[in-house]
Design an enzyme around this catalytic site. Structure first.
Site, PDB file in Angstrom:
ATOM      1  N   ARG A 154       0.832  -1.203   0.000  1.00  0.00           N
ATOM      2  CA  ARG A 154       0.000   0.000   0.000  1.00  0.00           C
ATOM      3  C   ARG A 154       0.872   1.260   0.000  1.00  0.00           C
ATOM      4  NH1 ARG A 154      -3.813  -0.725   5.041  1.00  0.00           N
ATOM      5  NH2 ARG A 154      -4.794   1.149   4.175  1.00  0.00           N
ATOM      6  N   HIS A 202      -5.621  -2.792  13.223  1.00  0.00           N
ATOM      7  CA  HIS A 202      -6.987  -3.311  13.239  1.00  0.00           C
ATOM      8  C   HIS A 202      -7.202  -4.238  14.435  1.00  0.00           C
ATOM      9  CE1 HIS A 202      -6.610  -2.128   8.988  1.00  0.00           C
ATOM     10  NE2 HIS A 202      -7.913  -1.969   9.025  1.00  0.00           N
ATOM     11  N   ASP A 275      -8.749   7.292  11.549  1.00  0.00           N
ATOM     12  CA  ASP A 275      -8.975   5.973  10.985  1.00  0.00           C
ATOM     13  C   ASP A 275     -10.211   5.403  11.692  1.00  0.00           C
ATOM     14  OD1 ASP A 275      -8.617   3.679   9.473  1.00  0.00           O
ATOM     15  OD2 ASP A 275      -6.525   3.402  10.039  1.00  0.00           O
TER      16      ASP A 275
END
Length: 529
Positions: A154, A202, A275
């Site tokens: 990414r 996450h 986020d």
């Protein structure tokens, strides 16, 4: 605007379903109302984010997406920022027929700011045609840690200068001219930099032990470049930076990071968005009621995907009424959000044409031309490539790229898994018996959790047949000893086609490694013939 309406403008939420007015039981579960349009009306949200997964499926066809966007906009008194994560490459929410690009690290290998800007411009044009006006891209992280489990391809590069150049180019491509009807608001992420983590935010709270001086040298340049390019929004990271903020707060909730570094040191006055607030990284130290209030105190403007939208909004409203937050502080963030919507033409935009066409021939041709520049030849002992095998075998860790390449090479295929079992490895070795060349697509070969990939490659090398190993994810795989290595950085259609061209001698490899491969190859290495 009432206080509740102003606070609502600061939130971006998911919704369930592919139609604004179709009842969905998951909306009742999460929001207490049955349709996506009712979610927008009830909470006065400033934005909605689209997903394409099993639990939050908003994406089917371009026409359906456009109709969903129109329906949600109709339900909102103030036009919505409708967003998605269309980074391209690994993180792509909207697949074909929308134009696909090979992703950031591939662009880093291609070394062309012109191509990076064009890819972003095409992506923005197609998103806006479907009613999406904010893209949570580009990823501005410098992938300095090869073990990074969540950034990797990414990122454009491990080199801050190259990453900065490509970030700026893509911001320009996404945003184009002010008020452009074909542009989207770009979002540089994840501030202050998620590239040196070994954990995934996450599922945990990663720690980055950069000093401020190291941060300025390594992580800050892409964000500075994005700001100079006029980026509309910047997303925070759920990471701890103890040498920058010793309080231990995740950056999203850190006044020292958000206000001190981003607002004051980098002089950024655009929208700062968190986020996702459902991620473990931000929820480790505080309750879901505390998190949005602390984020606003830190200097954030938009609050993305709280676990409980009703609780989050009520917590902020209660904090204002108790004096913990001032209404003036809320007004500052509302102004930034509305300014972004105004400058990006969101406030004045009408419905989009639901007979939308994406993936046009010029766009697809541009995507292929850009991908053709990205394939990196790392090693070609014995000048095996290019080749013209009569009976090739393609072995891959996933079906789609393996099938696409096998079809293009008129070859047999054998699909295993990211961590092949002994039976899968033996099946691949057996399939190689009648082949005169083998192409092995790897993905995360160096990860400790995927030892089967190494065993697979070693067993195929032991057959004595010519073997071409291809790293389709992070290029760190090429450190494994094989006589021929290529890197594609992605498994998108254009990337696999570009790979086939190089294998068959229809195109020359042009890419250069955008990262250092420790102990093996330096940044900038790349062969051609």
């Amino acid at each position: 605007m009432s206080l509740e309406e102003k606070v609502g403008q600061l939130f971006v939420t998911w919704v369930h379903g592919q139609s604004a007015n179709e009842p969905n039981p998951n909306n009742i579960r999460d929001f207490g109302v049955s349709t996506a349009a009712e979610v927008v009306k009830k909470f006065h949200v400033g934005g909605v984010i689209y997903f394409n997964n099993a639990t939050r499926d908003n994406v089917d066809t371009p026409k359906q997406i456009a109709a969903l966007s129109n329906g949600l906009q109709k339900a909102s008194r103030i036009p919505l920022a409708i967003s998605t994560d269309q980074e391209m490459g690994l993180v792509t929410r909207i697949g074909p027929p929308a134009t696909q690009f090979p992703g950031n690290m591939a662009l880093g290998a291609g070394r062309s700011t012109k191509n990076a800007e064009e890819a972003a411009r095409i992506t923005a044009t197609e998103l806006r045609a479907m009613g999406i006006n904010q893209d949570f891209a580009p990823d501005a992280d410098v992938n300095s840690n090869p073990a990074n489990p969540v950034i990797g391809v990414r990122s454009y590069s491990s080199d801050p200068k190259l990453a900065a150049e490509l970030v700026a180019a893509q911001v320009k491509g996404y945003e184009q001219k002010m008020f452009s009807p074909n542009a989207v608001a770009a979002t540089a992420k994840h501030f202050p930099g998620h590239g040196d983590t070994k954990d995934d935010s996450h599922t945990s709270l990663p720690v980055v032990n950069r000093t401020v001086e190291e941060w300025r040298k390594i992580d800050a340049p892409p964000f500075k470049a994005a700001i100079r390019a006029g980026v509309d929004s910047i997303m925070t990271a759920h990471i701890q930076t103890p040498k920058i903020d010793p309080t231990g707060e995740p950056s999203t909730l850190s006044h020292r990071v958000v206000t001190g570094l981003l607002r004051e040191e980098l002089r950024y006055d655009g929208v700062i968005i968190t986020d996702a607030l459902e991620m473990a990284g931000v929820r480790k130290l505080h309750t879901d009621a505390e998190i949005p209030v602390l984020a606003l105190k830190a200097g954030v403007d938009q609050l993305l995907m709280p676990v409980d939208l009703n609780l989050a909004i009520n917590s902020v409203v209660a904090a204002v009424r108790s004096g913990e937050l001032t209404e003036r502080r809320i007004d500052q963030s509302v102004f930034r959000v509305l300014k972004m919507k105004f400058l990006r033409g969101i406030l004045s935009a009408g419905p989009v044409d639901e007979n939308v066409v994406v993936g046009t021939k010029p766009h697809l041709e541009a995507a292929q031309r850009i991908a053709d520049r990205t394939i990196t030849a790392v090693r070609n002992d014995g000048n095996v490539l290019p080749f013209q095998p009569k009976k090739a075998l393609v072995v891959g860790t996933s079906d789609v790229p393996a099938t696409a390449l096998a079809t293009r090479l008129n070859a047999a295929k054998q699909v295993t898994a990211v961590n092949p079992t002994a039976a899968q490895i033996q099946a691949a070795v057996n399939a190689a018996t009648d082949s005169d060349a083998i192409v092995v697509l790897t993905n995360g070969l160096t990860q400790a959790t995927r030892p089967g990939q190494k065993e697979l490659l070693n067993r195929l090398l032991a057959t004595g047949k010519p073997v071409v190993a291809v790293a389709t994810g992070v290029p760190y795989d090429v450190a494994h000893n094989a006589p021929v290595w290529l890197a594609t950085y992605s498994t998108t259609g254009p990337g696999i086609e570009a790979l086939a061209k190089v294998l068959l001698g229809q195109a020359k490899p042009q890419g250069k490694l955008p990262v250092d491969v420790p102990g093996a190859y330096p940044f900038g290495h790349g062969l051609s013939w």
